[in-house]
Design an enzyme around this catalytic site. Structure first.
Site, PDB file in Angstrom:
ATOM      1  N   GLU B 268      30.860 -38.391 -20.209  1.00 27.94           N
ATOM      2  CA  GLU B 268      30.958 -37.866 -20.264  1.00 27.94           C
ATOM      3  C   GLU B 268      31.884 -38.123 -18.183  1.00 27.94           C
ATOM      4  OE1 GLU B 268      28.538 -33.538 -21.238  1.00 27.94           O
ATOM      5  OE2 GLU B 268      27.512 -34.563 -19.867  1.00 27.94           O
ATOM      6  N   ASP B 341      23.713 -31.849 -28.418  1.00 32.23           N
ATOM      7  CA  ASP B 341      23.574 -31.343 -27.421  1.00 32.23           C
ATOM      8  C   ASP B 341      22.919 -30.184 -26.978  1.00 32.23           C
ATOM      9  OD1 ASP B 341      23.321 -31.894 -24.285  1.00 32.23           O
ATOM     10  OD2 ASP B 341      25.511 -30.451 -23.579  1.00 32.23           O
ATOM     11  N   GLU B 369      19.710 -23.723 -21.247  1.00 29.84           N
ATOM     12  CA  GLU B 369      21.186 -24.042 -20.675  1.00 29.84           C
ATOM     13  C   GLU B 369      21.637 -23.082 -22.379  1.00 29.84           C
ATOM     14  OE1 GLU B 369      22.960 -28.189 -20.645  1.00 29.84           O
ATOM     15  OE2 GLU B 369      25.001 -27.392 -20.904  1.00 29.84           O
TER      16      GLU B 369
END
Lengths: 692, 692
Positions: B268, B341, B369
């Site tokens: 990333e 993820d 998240e």
């Protein structure tokens, strides 16, 4: 090629009509060749309409239209008709032209709802002679409590330009028997009486006349002073009297079959005879005298309440009963169904049965000011049926409202219209059903809500029981659902300030009239909830005849649905008693018997939650049956029900969480819990009329 | 007077602690006089903590703290302890000081959860030696994916000023066995390695040390170039190597018991060895060499994926398995539980069982998240239990993840922290349970989610089964509820762009990486839904050992919960098969057996609706049991559940209405219908992270 042609034809056929509801319940498939319709009478405009409707749309045997001679005389046309079938023909007969028209629409309705049998032998007579819409349309094109766009009347274009919708409007009304319309708001502009506007009204009257519809207007009591230039509008003043006589004469010159006046006087700021120390009777009779020789009437509204007097629910009764017997014989007092103001549920107005020597007519509200407006699917016929069936006991048991109001010298009924300039007329598809139901019940208050829902659905959508039966369930359930999620158990007027759409039981406007605030009505406090109208309270119960007054007065016999209308109950009062009416809400969890002991607080929580569940059930049922109809209307109704489902949760949470600040009790854990915070709901700007 | 005094006392007692969650699960009632605690060993700082905790809070017999001599040597302290009761005393013994501290907290936990019996004979050894929190805290005070306010670390005030919360943080961690913390974000600022910041880190290390907690830091692979001024950060360059050796030496001078580095490289946008044509092993081993002599380790993250390569789920495996066996013995590869993820549900990452000659440690995400952040009550222990119990089959049946990751030379586990500077640490009361559960499961992955929920509830609220039993139900149900209303049946990554709170399955950002868009994952089209990872698709199934790869590959044997993770199914495919796992969602209406035939579309509708129903059930249960606790926390949790109930409807409607545009099928009419319009949901500005 064949297939392509068919496809193109179907595409075209679909494109002809956008399914926007503009055709209302009048969706006849036009005949490719005209049906045979024979009338030996002179083809007047009204007979021409009857003949044309049948020729275009009737699919059966030859029809004869027959005017019967009659010795009867009546100030109002006799709208009765009969339909009798013979081997090769059907005869529609009536003593009046409009009777033939009603017969034609009746026959077509039987055809469209698949109710026609080989042998027809029908005889119909309306129960109310005057079946009148009240338009709360202002001359500036707005509509008070209108939720379907602006006014249908294009005042700026009248009298020269006539919208084609005027005729469609008249046709729709005639098809359900409505024969009068008050074209302007009861909060009336004096200008309607100017020659300028009377010419416009005349243009409408000319369009409506062939459909048997008379025009009425709402008048402002101060018109003599405001547009006549007189020093006073005192009803006993000779100049005032002369002005009205002259004005009425002018009206009848312009509109020879003019119906009369509707008057809102000394109410919510409107002028009236009390401004001059006169009574309602003084005012009404003065106008009636001017109208009398022309055959006109005065509809005088009893919707009056004074900001400084006691219980608002009592005031119309207190003001009008002393005048009983003093009104002229062409004055009819127009009384709202309930004593407050078109709430989701009210007990009947005690003026019904209270006025015994006065002509009295019910005023129903078709526009859903207090029932979700055009956004919520709420079918009002069950409410009206309930109202018509109410026993006033004024002449002993069996003095039903539908009986006493249809056995007078003038039998009239008014409905506040929900019609606007929107393509679909009423703002939503199912709102049209309320216009329809008003017309049908005004003709015959013995019709059941179920019958009306079923025939409206068959005509408006498809005459298939697989559709109409579940859709009727939705309609019949909708009123109780609305009551449950808005204000069950006799609660009333918890509405947001001014627009009356969402909940605002906490509403507090500085310097507002006390009786315009929800707190005036719900009276929530640490002890309990509800308005004490018993003998120990405002004593409104005394306005009802025995045995109602005693029933309402005692919580043990008061119907649960009126508990908080008549009583201030304690939060922990046990609500359910053997004599109290059981509510289906308690059976939500499938238990066969209602719990025997629950408190007011628990009952409140049950009802609000049941209302939410009912709307969800309406959604499910629509999902099932709605797929049988066109996608356009299916989706539109589906979307409306989504709004209603969200709003039901909003109402539930707003009311329960607010009342909880008084009850200090938790929502019972065996029911669905709130999803909003009270503080967040209080922040909603209700000006936009919606939660989201 | 007595009554008044009591009342005042109670008022005062209540006022002492605002019930804001700041005390976490550590709510001991302090003793009025100290308990008797005897330790013949030198009172080191760690032993002092153990002694003080017991003296202040222990309510039972005299306690002996005993350090056992041991011949064992280990790079890591042995945290094992035993607790043995005798007639008049209890002995806590360990070979390490921190073992005594863990023993003390264990005994207090038994006391607080009412699990103490007369005879205590306990022996505890942690399964993972390194139990580490990963803070994604930036040096500017923000926290990536933090939902509890800013960073706990007051970098501007360090090293001079020490917030009292640093010690409270260390104590809380010690109480559940956490013994390491990575204080800065894996997206690391090079500045953390400057002497200026290392002095700040040292100050934290000094506070944490008595509690047995080591400090680790995340490092930026380009640090030599960025803060060292070198021309390159190539891991095989001698200057780079020298810079790191020197930097590590400096760190150990400042923090002698420093734990090591955590590295996110070539992921990333982060720099890494591949920037210089080197492998992950090259990079990790170079850092490991510098740390080796000081006893430090490198935790090298396997969370890598390339925008241009194939199926994202396959990439970490494809990049790391060729390097298997090439990593140094103080490098441990840190692998997220699933291959994508931290989604609401993923199958386990095939690197578990895939890397056989490489140290490997699980990375769990404590901060929610993708699971409603701090707003939704979602207890993660059931997910982690599921993960630990997963059988990789790497050494035949029984090769559970919890087994293979706890039988290495270094057994480590990391959890991404959900801790911030908010008074209650985690943004909501129940989010604390996930911090707690991570610590407990890192100590012993054999603990069940139920045991952990129960003991956390008893300590955090009240040790009363009437409360903990229903509240445990809520917690245990919450993960499946979240999956159902967010993304059931193996769906993943339907989240809104960037913030990952609400639904945005339609999300389309111009020029965005394809694998950052929901469409990449759900692959909805007119035929069906789901990502084909079978042998005919991306063949991700091949990364699993037999028989898993065959099970996943065949829809007949693939668990229903992973159906759309591994398969692109047709809308009308029959989903339920004998071997597919039955979901309780199909029993919502109380039917005893699941319907035998339903389509993918129907199953999807069932699951989303069941998720909504589950949240409502959580609300009801909380309403029932929550009233046993303090009002402040009861109401706060109640309020959170309202948000969750609204959000669940939002998720349901957004996903079903969006997928409906592909399936072209109606929501089955026997279930609750949507209340929103897709077009309205698309308009929500998800920037504010909430529907309302």
């Amino acid at each position: 090629m064949k297939f392509l042609q068919l496809t193109l034809f179907l595409m075209f056929a679909q494109a002809v009509y956008a399914e926007d509801g503009s055709r209302l319940w009048l969706r006849y498939q036009e005949n490719s060749s005209r049906a045979e319709v024979i009338c030996k009478h002179k083809i007047t405009p009204t007979i021409a309409v009857a003949k044309q409707e049948l020729e275009s749309n009737w699919k059966g045997r030859k029809i004869y239209l027959q005017i019967l001679s009659s010795k009867k005389t009546s100030p109002h046309p006799d709208d009765s008709f009969s339909i009798i079938s013979k081997a090769n023909e059907i005869v529609i007969s009536s003593i009046s032209e409009v009777g033939l028209l009603y017969g034609a629409y009746h026959l077509l309705r039987l055809q469209e709802t698949a109710q026609l049998t080989d042998n027809v032998n029908i005889s119909e007579t309306p129960k109310y002679n005057l079946r009148i819409l009240n338009h709360w349309d202002n001359l500036d094109g707005t509509v008070e409590r209108g939720y379907a766009g602006g006014s249908l009347w294009q005042w700026n274009e009248l009298p020269e330009n006539l919208s084609p919708r005027y005729r469609q409007y008249a046709r729709a009304n005639a098809s359900i028997g409505i024969n009068g319309t008050v074209v302007n708001n009861v909060n009336a502009s004096p200008n309607i009486l100017t020659t300028h506007y009377l010419q416009k009204v005349k243009a409408l009257a000319d369009v409506f006349r062939p459909y048997g519809i008379k025009i009425y207007i709402s008048v402002n009591f101060s018109s003599p002073a405001i547009i006549g230039g007189l020093p006073t509008s005192d009803p006993l003043n000779s100049e005032t009297i002369a002005w009205w006589h002259s004005k009425v004469a002018e009206i009848y010159t312009i509109i020879p079959d003019f119906g009369g006046f509707l008057v809102k006087a000394n109410s919510e700021g409107q002028p009236g005879p009390q401004d001059f120390g006169r009574t309602h009777a003084d005012g009404a009779n003065m106008l009636a005298a001017a109208l009398k020789k022309h055959g006109g009437i005065v509809m005088w509204r009893a919707f009056v309440y004074n900001p400084t007097a006691g219980d608002r629910a009592k005031q119309a009764f207190d003001e009008f009963t002393p005048l009983d017997g003093l009104f002229a014989d062409n004055v009819i007092v127009q009384v709202k169904n309930g004593p407050i103001d078109f709430q989701p549920r009210e007990p009947f107005n005690p003026l019904f049965g209270g006025l015994k020597k006065t002509l009295i007519m019910p005023e129903l509200q078709i526009t859903q000011e207090y029932l979700g407006q055009s956004k919520h699917l709420v079918f009002l016929a069950p409410m009206w049926q309930d109202f018509f069936e109410s026993d006033t006991y004024c002449n002993g048991q069996g003095s039903l409202i539908k009986t006493i109001t249809t056995n007078q010298k003038i039998n009239a009924i008014a409905g506040v219209a929900n019609i606007g300039e929107d393509a679909n007329w009423c703002g939503s598809h199912f709102a049209q059903a309320n216009w329809y139901a008003f017309g049908r019940m005004a003709w015959n208050p013995n019709l059941t809500a179920e019958q009306i829902a079923d025939e409206w659905l068959a005509q408006t959508f498809i005459p298939d029981k697989n559709f109409t039966s579940p859709a009727t369930d939705i309609m019949l359930q909708s009123w109780e659902a609305c009551i449950n999620y808005m204000m069950p158990l006799g609660l009333h007027h918890l509405f947001a300030w001014e627009h009356h759409y969402g909940p605002q039981p906490w509403c507090d406007i500085p310097d507002a009239r006390e009786d315009w605030l929800p707190k005036y009505y719900h009276r929530a406090d640490s002890a309990g909830l509800g308005f004490d109208r018993t003998t120990s309270g405002s004593n409104a119960v005394a306005q009802y005849h025995s045995p109602l007054r005693e029933q309402f007065d005692d919580i043990k016999t008061c119907p649960e649905k009126y508990a908080l209308w008549f009583h201030h109950l304690k939060w922990n009062d046990t609500l359910y008693t053997e004599s109290a009416q059981k509510s289906s809400c308690y059976f939500e969890n499938g238990s066969e018997s209602a719990p025997q002991n629950f408190t007011l607080w628990e009952a409140l929580c049950y009802h609000y939650n049941y209302g939410v569940a009912q709307v969800r059930q309406m959604q499910k049922t629509w999902q099932q049956c709605g797929q049988m109809i066109d996608t356009e209307r299916f989706v539109r109704v589906q979307s409306g029900l989504k709004t209603q489902a969200r709003d039901a949760m909003w109402w539930r949470d707003a009311c329960l969480l607010y009342f909880q600040t008084f009850s200090k009790q938790q929502i019972p854990f065996n029911m669905e819990q709130p999803v909003y915070e009270l503080e967040d709901l209080k922040k909603i700007n209700l000006g936009n009329g919606s939660l989201n």
